[in-house]
Design an enzyme around this catalytic site. Sequence first.
Site, short mmCIF file in Angstrom:
data_model
loop_
_atom_site.label_atom_id
_atom_site.label_comp_id
_atom_site.label_asym_id
_atom_site.label_seq_id
_atom_site.Cartn_x
_atom_site.Cartn_y
_atom_site.Cartn_z
N ASN A 147 -0.29 11.81 1.29
CA ASN A 147 0.27 10.71 0.93
C ASN A 147 0.33 10.83 -0.81
OD1 ASN A 147 1.11 8.63 2.77
ND2 ASN A 147 -0.91 8.30 2.89
N GLU B 293 -13.92 4.34 -1.42
CA GLU B 293 -12.52 4.75 -1.11
C GLU B 293 -12.18 5.47 -2.51
OE1 GLU B 293 -8.68 4.64 0.58
OE2 GLU B 293 -10.54 3.60 1.22
N ASP B 294 -11.63 6.75 -2.20
CA ASP B 294 -10.81 7.70 -3.11
C ASP B 294 -11.85 8.15 -3.98
OD1 ASP B 294 -8.65 7.64 -1.66
OD2 ASP B 294 -7.42 6.37 -3.32
N ASP C 261 -13.33 5.60 3.80
CA ASP C 261 -11.83 5.32 4.73
C ASP C 261 -11.36 6.76 4.54
OD1 ASP C 261 -10.05 4.02 6.49
OD2 ASP C 261 -8.88 4.25 4.57
N ASP C 262 -11.45 7.57 3.58
CA ASP C 262 -10.72 8.87 3.52
C ASP C 262 -11.32 9.77 4.34
OD1 ASP C 262 -9.47 7.97 1.04
OD2 ASP C 262 -11.29 7.64 0.20
N TYR D 74 0.84 -1.29 0.11
CA TYR D 74 0.02 -0.10 0.13
C TYR D 74 0.81 1.17 0.06
CZ TYR D 74 -4.45 2.70 0.36
OH TYR D 74 -5.31 3.37 0.22
N ARG E 152 -10.13 10.66 -6.93
CA ARG E 152 -9.19 11.21 -6.08
C ARG E 152 -8.05 10.22 -5.42
NH1 ARG E 152 -7.31 12.28 -1.67
NH2 ARG E 152 -8.86 10.75 -0.82
N LYS F 218 -5.98 -2.17 -0.33
CA LYS F 218 -6.74 -1.98 0.83
C LYS F 218 -7.34 -3.52 1.37
CE LYS F 218 -7.53 2.64 1.98
NZ LYS F 218 -7.46 3.18 3.24
#
Length: 613
Positions: free
Chosen positions: A464, A287-288, A310-311, A141, A197, A215
């Site tokens: 990140n 996610e993202d 999660d973000d 990751y 994103r 993930k």
Amino acid sequence: RVLCLVDSFITSVAMGRGGAVDSWLLCPVLAVCWFLVGIGSVPSSSAMATSSGSQQRLRDPIFNRGLAFPAAFREKNALVGLMPAGERSFEVQEELALANFRQKREPLDKYSYLQGIQNVDERLFFALLTKHTAECMPYVYTPTVGAACQAWSELYLGAPRGLYLSINDKGRITEILRRYAAEHGQVKAIVVTDGERILGLGDLGANGMGIPIGKLALYTACAGVDPAGCLPVHIDVGTNNDKLLQDKFYVGLRQERLRGPEYDALIDEFVQGCKSVFGPQVLVQFEDFGNTNAFRLLEHYQDKACCFNDDIQGTAAVCLAGILASTRISGRELAENNFLFLGAGEAGVGIAELIAMAICKETGKSVEEARQQIWLIDSKGLVHQGRLADPRLADHKKPFAHALPGGVAEFSGTDKEEMLLDAIRSIRPSGLIGVSAQPKAFTQRVCQAVSSLHQKPLIFALSNPTSKAECSAEEAYTFTAGNCIFASGSPFDPVTLSDGQHFVPGQGNNAYVFPGIGLAAIACGAKHITDSDMYTAAQELARLVPQSRIDVGCVYPSLDDIRDVSARIAAAVCADVYDRGDATVLPRPADLLEHCKAQMYNPLAPTSLQAQL
């Protein structure tokens, strides 16, 4: 009859060419002839099915053990001839794989090597990741997954992992999910992205599939979620990345991103399909997704499905845990801090809202009062009341639009460092949190300004991958002469200053939280995941930081302890879920920690397949 027909064909051709027949013409004709005549010697359909089935099973990374299959098992399962005759024990395979991994020099080579193992033998892959978590995780990751996503179209070799859905599949998403379930079995945890994103890298379209895959690898490695029940998904609705649209190797749809009702209908078809096929308690982790969709999708589905983002929420829980643990270093309680965020996207607002909730729970303040201690800076400058009239100010930022403090001017856009310094001087934050993806934004002047105001202020550079970090650990400690508590989104090496001060920087890795939350959702059959669960996870994570880590300035446990940490977070979250009546696994287990541990897949433990061996 076949030979007669061929003879007639050759004769007619020869007459047409004046009696001459070239060898180039005869070769394929004779080959067809011999093939047809030899039909009677083709193996029976049952024999072909056995051979084909054996090869297909070897392509299943959950079944495959490679050279660890002994001779008797190979004979019994028609595997003879499909691999070299030699045998290797699982331990020898593991030793060799680790040695080869360590020989790789480039991060992307390490990533590709581990992915290759995962696509062939999942047990071996997870054995490496479980036994050598701190060493291997950066190449599964963050930070390496960012580079892997950027190169995804070049790296993609067609390995069947997860589902690639698109707007072209509208109306048949459920059918595709059912086909997957029929072949792979029941799914318990899904990570889904539309690739808009990806980390701090922006819109990577279909190249973002590396994120769900990475993930879910951590779901298994860190919390023991069975890999057979994990499903990574990318939903392709196009991309606004012109570079990808012009890239002839790009694996995604070549169209601009879909927006509006048609997009919403596609996402809803996916979520409803998952619940229909895999059950209403299937966990869906968003996610993202881009800011325009992430907040509203979470708000829409949070009380309709077992889901979280999660973000927004996972990052918030990890950051809050670091802040809570930092009180053992700074002596300041959570509510005694003022916070300044550089960055006001999903991560920034998610963290800010969870901090506000925590202050409310710990002090009895209203959420509006708690938010007064938190300030946001976005690309236009400090978020404040004067910007509420601007229709471009996103809704998720508005609760933090406070009266403009004295000494802070409107941002002119010419000097971002000076704008940040003005805000620091006026707000006097004891916590500076970077979620901006602006590399080196925490300059020497910025770090020293915060350090001059407080003893052991927080400097969290959480963006990140590493190339997007607001500063490095060495920079933060050096700029402040060691007067800071540092944490980052990507890993940094320990730092020893010239005066002998030694620090181990903490990595605020979401892997400390989201695998445990996933395990909790599965272990208790949660109907929903709430913000309260995130607060509980943050509290438990902070509690689990040993004093030996606190003594060197680290606000997170060692990744080597991640499976125990995840199990304890899962047990704490399960208790929350049961207490509010949101669990479907009944009756409530007497010992939730042991119950969660019993659910954990262990690649190092004997398996039913091993019993057959």
